[in-house]
Every structure is written in structure tokens, then in C-alpha cells.
Design a protein around this motif. Structure first.
Motif, PDB file in Angstrom:
ATOM      1  N   THR A   1      -3.387   3.466   4.143  1.00 31.60           N
ATOM      2  CA  THR A   1      -3.112   2.541   4.656  1.00 31.60           C
ATOM      3  C   THR A   1      -4.077   1.579   5.745  1.00 31.60           C
ATOM      4  O   THR A   1      -4.402   0.563   5.376  1.00 31.60           O
ATOM      5  CB  THR A   1      -1.427   2.502   4.936  1.00 31.60           C
ATOM      6  OG1 THR A   1      -0.845   2.983   4.641  1.00 31.60           O
ATOM      7  CG2 THR A   1      -1.201   0.453   4.453  1.00 31.60           C
TER       8      THR A   1
ATOM      9  N   SER B   1       0.925  -0.977  -0.039  1.00 31.29           N
ATOM     10  CA  SER B   1      -0.026  -0.287  -0.064  1.00 31.29           C
ATOM     11  C   SER B   1       1.111   1.589  -0.141  1.00 31.29           C
ATOM     12  O   SER B   1       0.582   2.464  -0.696  1.00 31.29           O
ATOM     13  CB  SER B   1      -0.675   0.266   0.986  1.00 31.29           C
ATOM     14  OG  SER B   1      -1.671   1.289   1.518  1.00 31.29           O
ATOM     15  N   LEU B   2       1.622   2.266   0.802  1.00 29.64           N
ATOM     16  CA  LEU B   2       2.312   2.272   0.777  1.00 29.64           C
ATOM     17  C   LEU B   2       3.461   2.868  -0.297  1.00 29.64           C
ATOM     18  O   LEU B   2       3.625   3.816  -0.885  1.00 29.64           O
ATOM     19  CB  LEU B   2       3.905   2.166   2.376  1.00 29.64           C
ATOM     20  CG  LEU B   2       3.115   2.502   3.279  1.00 29.64           C
ATOM     21  CD1 LEU B   2       3.972   2.321   4.345  1.00 29.64           C
ATOM     22  CD2 LEU B   2       2.947   3.848   4.060  1.00 29.64           C
ATOM     23  N   ALA B   3       4.135   1.802  -1.079  1.00 31.33           N
ATOM     24  CA  ALA B   3       5.242   1.364  -1.811  1.00 31.33           C
ATOM     25  C   ALA B   3       3.562   2.205  -3.473  1.00 31.33           C
ATOM     26  O   ALA B   3       4.447   2.492  -4.456  1.00 31.33           O
ATOM     27  CB  ALA B   3       5.049   0.125  -2.762  1.00 31.33           C
ATOM     28  N   LEU B   4       2.288   2.129  -3.230  1.00 32.87           N
ATOM     29  CA  LEU B   4       1.345   2.499  -4.447  1.00 32.87           C
ATOM     30  C   LEU B   4       1.579   4.361  -4.058  1.00 32.87           C
ATOM     31  O   LEU B   4       0.624   5.419  -4.629  1.00 32.87           O
ATOM     32  CB  LEU B   4       0.158   2.300  -4.248  1.00 32.87           C
ATOM     33  CG  LEU B   4       0.272   0.555  -5.314  1.00 32.87           C
ATOM     34  CD1 LEU B   4      -1.025   0.229  -4.856  1.00 32.87           C
ATOM     35  CD2 LEU B   4       0.388   0.353  -6.493  1.00 32.87           C
ATOM     36  N   GLY B   5       1.717   4.362  -2.779  1.00 35.40           N
ATOM     37  CA  GLY B   5       1.849   5.932  -2.676  1.00 35.40           C
ATOM     38  C   GLY B   5       0.736   6.032  -1.965  1.00 35.40           C
ATOM     39  O   GLY B   5       0.447   7.694  -1.997  1.00 35.40           O
ATOM     40  N   ALA B   6       0.553   5.203  -0.877  1.00 36.19           N
ATOM     41  CA  ALA B   6      -0.763   5.521   0.203  1.00 36.19           C
ATOM     42  C   ALA B   6      -0.075   6.389   0.989  1.00 36.19           C
ATOM     43  O   ALA B   6       0.757   5.729   1.743  1.00 36.19           O
ATOM     44  CB  ALA B   6      -1.608   4.516   0.299  1.00 36.19           C
ATOM     45  N   THR B   7      -0.292   7.242   1.791  1.00 43.80           N
ATOM     46  CA  THR B   7      -0.378   7.082   2.496  1.00 43.80           C
ATOM     47  C   THR B   7      -0.168   6.183   4.018  1.00 43.80           C
ATOM     48  O   THR B   7      -1.116   6.118   4.122  1.00 43.80           O
ATOM     49  CB  THR B   7      -0.870   9.022   3.619  1.00 43.80           C
ATOM     50  OG1 THR B   7      -2.485   8.431   3.939  1.00 43.80           O
ATOM     51  CG2 THR B   7      -0.508  10.049   2.511  1.00 43.80           C
TER      52      THR B   7
END
Lengths: 283, 294
Positions: free
Chosen positions: A177, A167-173
Motif C-alpha cells: 500500500t 488498497s488494504l481491502a483489496l488484500g494488499a499488504t
């Protein structure tokens, strides 16, 4: 030979231990149920007590227990879940976290009657809520807070780290997440903990002794500031107060039976959910 | 914009996380504050070691030794029941039970652990006490012995689940190594697994003890309620928790009696607090010893 014999004796002893434990505990359920079930009727479940607690039903006590449990969960759940989220998701590994952890552990070990005294001094006296649903359920919610925190923590820790990383890798904060990935995944675990704590609250007596409970009251509570009857307290009061111990004992059997069924059912459901969840997670 | 929101959430959670600490500190403050007046009137040592508890007499006597001794005796008695039964059951579940038995026994113990204390108290009062009175020809059924027995049964599932947890942390390799050098299952159990899980099991016992000493409703209903120093295990007693629960209703707010009940609660709190800290320290060592993360 000798070696084998010792093993046999040792194993039989351990078997005896668990057999005695199970027999004892089932005996409690059996004795309460056999006499309790005779008292249960539609009238018993839906009517208010009559004739100085010797006839009629216990409906106000059932309703009172539901109110107390509901409000206590409403207070404890948001607080407990937030605390667990902070400890598992945000917490920097520091001494502050350690202090919080130690205080949760200790809060879990505080005797239940002490929560009653705290409630009496703070909610009843200091905040002037009086002996009321509000004071009682607040006292109960502090008691159950550590249970909710630790079960939520367990649920959050079971969420695979890879999900968070993806999730973080997709740019979510971080917050996105937690909200969209971590909490939904951990939901069954959190639910189990919540259900278990409902069972715990419903059966607690000592914290509501001086903060909420009344032996008898006319009709149902009108607001959160009124006293309530509650099932566990009702059992205690029937056995220690009143003028007709013989007939009161039967009613106490009925109350114990209802409480027992309620609590066992609730924890049974929670444990089933958890087992399914575990099986699912382990493939 | 995102960043402020993120920071805000973090702070909200951080503040809420301190709730437990706030409540714990709150409890300590309240107990101290409400208990303090009694220590202005009576010396702490006279309070704890005074032999007579007559809070409603004129003049009143506030000696809680009978209550403290009652709590200690009842808890020790309960330990005789719940240590063998709880630890024995845990060993059985973890070491001997087949996969299927385990799948039934573990949840069963957990469900039974959720039986409310009031139900145990009720059972002790209406079934166990009359039975023991007839069986052992006692003059009073509600006594120290019955209370210990009831409390012991009640603490057994707790001790069992915690001990079982500790046993399950013992790595498989310990067992395999022991089998490899020719030990049988019983030898492996007594010489490898129990020593390895020893501190975990003692944590279970301490937490069980802490639960027994703080338990209220069961002893309130079953222990008999006489606030005198017991001479035998078949005497009725009044443990600290029972004294608080039964007398708080009658004690006028702000009276010395009221304060003394808070002082009893304070002592009770400190006892369980110490037990919990000890359990915490032991269990942390246990985890380090087995190479688990703290």
C-alpha cells in the motif's frame, strides 16, 4: 464613529507593517541585483578566479555549491523520507513516537553553527574525512533532515485515508500500500519539500565553515575528500579576507546575485508546485 | 513469507526513524565532550560571568559575558523589529487582505523567507551599515544597532509565517459569534482572535527569538566583532555565534581556546533547546485549547 476610527487606525497600522516588511525585503533583492548583474558575464560564470581573487570568475564556487547540495540531499532524502513514513504510516501511538517528534523539532531549532562544530568534531576529526566535500555535505544533511521530515509528513498526511483503506481491502499488504498507493500520491508534496531544502542547503554557510570550505583552490575538486569552494562561503571570504577589498566587493556582489537568483528560483518553483497541488486536492 | 518481509520493512523504517534522535543526542555528547576540559581549568561561573574574553593572550582570559550580552542585546533588538512587522503582517494577511492579495502575499513572504543569511549579512555590510553611518553620523557602521536591524528583517518572514499559521487555526465560528454580537472587525481582531491565537503567536515569537540568537553569518559580518561589553547600542559587539565562527579557524585543535568555543556552542545549544521546548509546550496547549488534535 469612535469605533470606526479605531478600526481605521488599527488597519492602517497593520497595512504599514506588511508594507515595510515587503519594501525592506524587496530592497535587499534590488540592491544586490542592481550591482550584481553588472558583474555577471559568461567569463564570470565559467572561469576560475585569477590574480589573487580580483579577476576571473567564480565557476569553482558554483560547482562546489552544486556538489555540496547534491551530496547533502542524497544523504538526507532517504533518511528523512523513511522517518516520515514510519511516523505517519507505521507508528504506534506511543511515547517513542513522541520522543522522535520532539527530537525532530529540537533538531530543527539547533543553530546552524553548532552543526558545523558537530561536523568538525565527528566527520572531520573522528572519522578522519578531513576538511572535505564529504564532511561538509554530511553536516548539511543533518541540518536539513528536519525540513525534509516535516514536509514529507505533511505530504503523507494529505493522502486521503480512503485510498489506504481501499488498497488494504483489496488484500494488499501495508508495504505494498505504501509503495504503490501512498508514496505516488504524496510525490508532489515530497518533491516540494525536497526542492525547498535544496534552496536551504545551497545558502547555508556556517556548517561548511570548518568542514568543507576553502577560499581558494586550484581547479575543481577531484574527489569527495577534497576541499571545495562554495558560493556562500566565497561571499564571506571576499568581504573579510584578501588584499583588494575594493575589487573583491564587486565579485561578492556577483556571487550574492547568483546565490539569490538560485535560491529564489528554487523556492519559487517549489511554491508553485505546492499551490497547484493544493488547488487540485481541494477540487 | 509476506509476513517476514512486512516485519522487516517495518523494522527498517523504525530504525531509520531514530536518526534524528541519534543526531540530537550525538550533538549533545560531542558538545559536552569537547567542552569539558575548559570547565576543568575554569569554574563554570567564572567562564559565564567573566568580563574579559582574551583567548589568545598570555595568560589567556576566558570570560564569555561580553559574548553572551552581545547575543542577548542583538536578539532583543531584532525582536523590536520582527515582532511588530512579523505579527502585524500575519494579522494583515489573515484578517484584512482580500482573497487575491492573500494569494500573492503569502507565497511572496515564503519566497522571501528563503533568502540565505549570508545575503542578509552582505546587504547589511555593504548597504545598510554605510547608510546608517552617514544617516545617524555614527563612528562605526558595523555595530549592535545595525546587526539588530538586519537580524530583525531576516527573522520577520519566519515569525510572520508561523503566526499566520496560528491565526488560520482560529475557528470561523469564533469570528462569526463575535460579529453576531455586534463587534466590528477591529474589535473582533483585538478581543477574540488575538487572545484565541495568543499562544500560537507567542510560539512564533519564541521561535523567531531562537532563530535570531542562533543566527551566525549575519551577525558575523554586521555586528562589528569587538569582544567587549557594549556601552551603547552603537558599539561594535561579538555575539556568541560570531565568536565561534570567526575564531574556530585559528584555534589549535585540543587547545583550551578550542574547548572554550565548544563550551560557548554548548551554552548556545542549551538556550535554543530551552526556547524550543517552551515553544513546543505552548503550541501543544494552544492546539488543545482550540480543540485541535495534538
Amino acid at each position: 464613529m469612535n469605533k470606526k476610527l479605531t478600526q481605521k487606525i488599527g488597519f492602517s497600522f497593520l497595512f504599514l507593517c506588511i508594507a515595510i516588511t515587503i519594501v525592506f525585503l524587496l530592497a535587499i533583492i534590488y540592491f544586490v541585483s542592481v550591482r550584481g548583474i553588472k558583474v555577471i558575464s559568461w567569463e564570470f560564470l565559467t572561469q576560475a578566479p585569477r590574480n589573487a581573487m580580483t579577476e576571473g570568475g567564480v565557476a569553482p564556487a558554483i560547482v562546489g555549491t552544486l556538489y555540496l547540495t547534491l551530496f547533502a540531499i542524497l544523504f538526507a532524502l532517504p533518511l528523512g523520507i523513511s522517518c516520515a513514513i514510519y511516523l505517519c504510516e507505521y507508528s504506534p501511538k506511543s511515547y517513542i513516537v513522541n520522543i522522535i517528534r520532539i527530537s525532530i523539532n529540537n533538531l530543527a531549532g539547533v543553530p546552524s553553527v553548532v552543526f558545523g562544530l558537530f561536523g568538525l568534531a565527528v566527520f572531520v576529526k573522528f572519522f578522519k574525512f578531513g576538511v572535505s566535500i564529504l564532511a561538509g555535505s554530511l553536516s548539511l544533511s543533518i541540518l536539513v533532515l528536519p525540513v525534509i521530515i516535516s514536509s514529507t509528513q505533511e505530504a503523507l498526511l494529505a493522502v486521503p485515508q480512503s485510498l489506504r483503506e481501499a488498497s488494504l481491502a483489496l488484500g494488499a499488504t501495508k508495504w505494498q500500500t505504501i509503495k504503490k498507493i501512498v508514496l505516488p500520491t504524496a510525490l508532489p508534496g515530497i518533491l516540494t519539500g525536497t526542492i525547498l531544502s535544496i534552496g536551504r542547503i545551497a545558502g547555508e554557510t556556517a556548517p561548511i565553515l570548518f568542514t568543507a570550505a576553502a577560499f581558494y583552490m586550484k581547479g575543481y575538486p577531484k574527489s569527495v575528500f577534497s576541499e571545495v569552494m562554495a558560493l556562500p562561503y566565497h561571499i564571506y571570504a571576499l568581504m573579510t579576507e584578501g588584499t583588494h577589498p575594493e575589487r573583491q566587493t564587486d565579485i561578492a556582489y556577483g556571487c550574492s546575485f547568483i546565490l539569490l537568483i538560485l535560491v529564489l528560483l528554487v523556492s519559487f518553483v517549489a511554491i508553485i508546485i505546492r499551490q497547484r497541488q493544493r488547488r487540485y486536492q481541494h477540487g | 513469507m509476506f509476513r517476514t518481509k512486512e516485519k522487516l520493512y517495518k523494522w527498517i523504517f523504525a530504525i531509520l526513524a531514530f536518526a534524528s534522535l541519534v543526531f540530537l543526542v550525538g550533538i549533545i555528547i560531542v558538545l559536552f565532550k569537547e567542552a569539558l576540559p575548559i570547565f576543568k581549568n575554569i569554574k563554570a561561573l567564572d567562564f559565564i560571568f567573566g568580563k574579559f574574553w582574551y583567548p589568545t593572550y598570555e595568560p589567556p582570559e576566558f570570560g564569555i559575558l561580553p559574548l553572551v550580552l552581545a547575543s542577548i542585546w542583538v536578539s532583543i533588538g531584532a525582536m523590536f523589529v520582527c515582532i511588530p512587522l512579523g505579527v502585524g503582517s500575519a494579522l494583515y494577511i489573515n484578517e484584512i487582505a482580500s482573497y487575491r492579495q492573500k494569494a500573492i502575499l503569502k507565497p511572496l513572504i515564503e519566497v522571501l523567507a528563503s533568502i540565505p543569511s549570508i545575503v542578509y549579512g552582505f546587504f547589511g555590510m555593504v548597504v545598510l551599515a554605510p547608510f546608517l553611518q552617514n544617516f545617524l553620523h555614527l563612528s562605526i557602521g558595523l555595530c549592535l544597532f545595525t546587526a539588530s536591524l538586519t537580524l530583525g528583517i531576516m527573522a520577520t518572514p519566519t515569525v510572520c509565517s508561523i503566526a499566520e499559521d496560528a491565526l488560520s487555526y482560529v475557528p470561523r465560528s469564533f469570528r462569526e459569534a463575535s460579529f453576531a454580537v455586534g463587534a466590528n472587525r477591529w474589535q473582533t481582531l483585538t478581543r477574540v482572535i488575538i487572545p484565541a491565537a495568543g499562544s500560537g503567536i507567542s510560539t512564533a515569537i519564541i521561535l523567531g527569538m531562537s532563530r535570531a540568537i542562533g543566527e551566525t553569518m549575519t551577525v558575523l559580518m554586521v555586528a562589528g566583532g569587538a569582544a567587549v561589553i557594549p556601552k551603547s547600542i552603537f558599539d561594535p559587539v561579538r555575539p556568541m555565534t560570531a565568536a565561534i565562527a570567526s575564531e574556530m579557524g585559528e584555534a589549535p585543535m585540543g587547545s583550551l581556546h578550542y574547548n572554550s568555543l565548544f563550551a560557548i556552542a554548548l551554552i548556545l545549544f542549551l538556550i535554543t533547546f530551552i526556547f524550543n521546548i517552551i515553544a513546543e509546550i505552548i503550541s501543544r496547549r494552544f492546539r488543545i485549547k482550540l480543540g485541535l488534535s495534538g
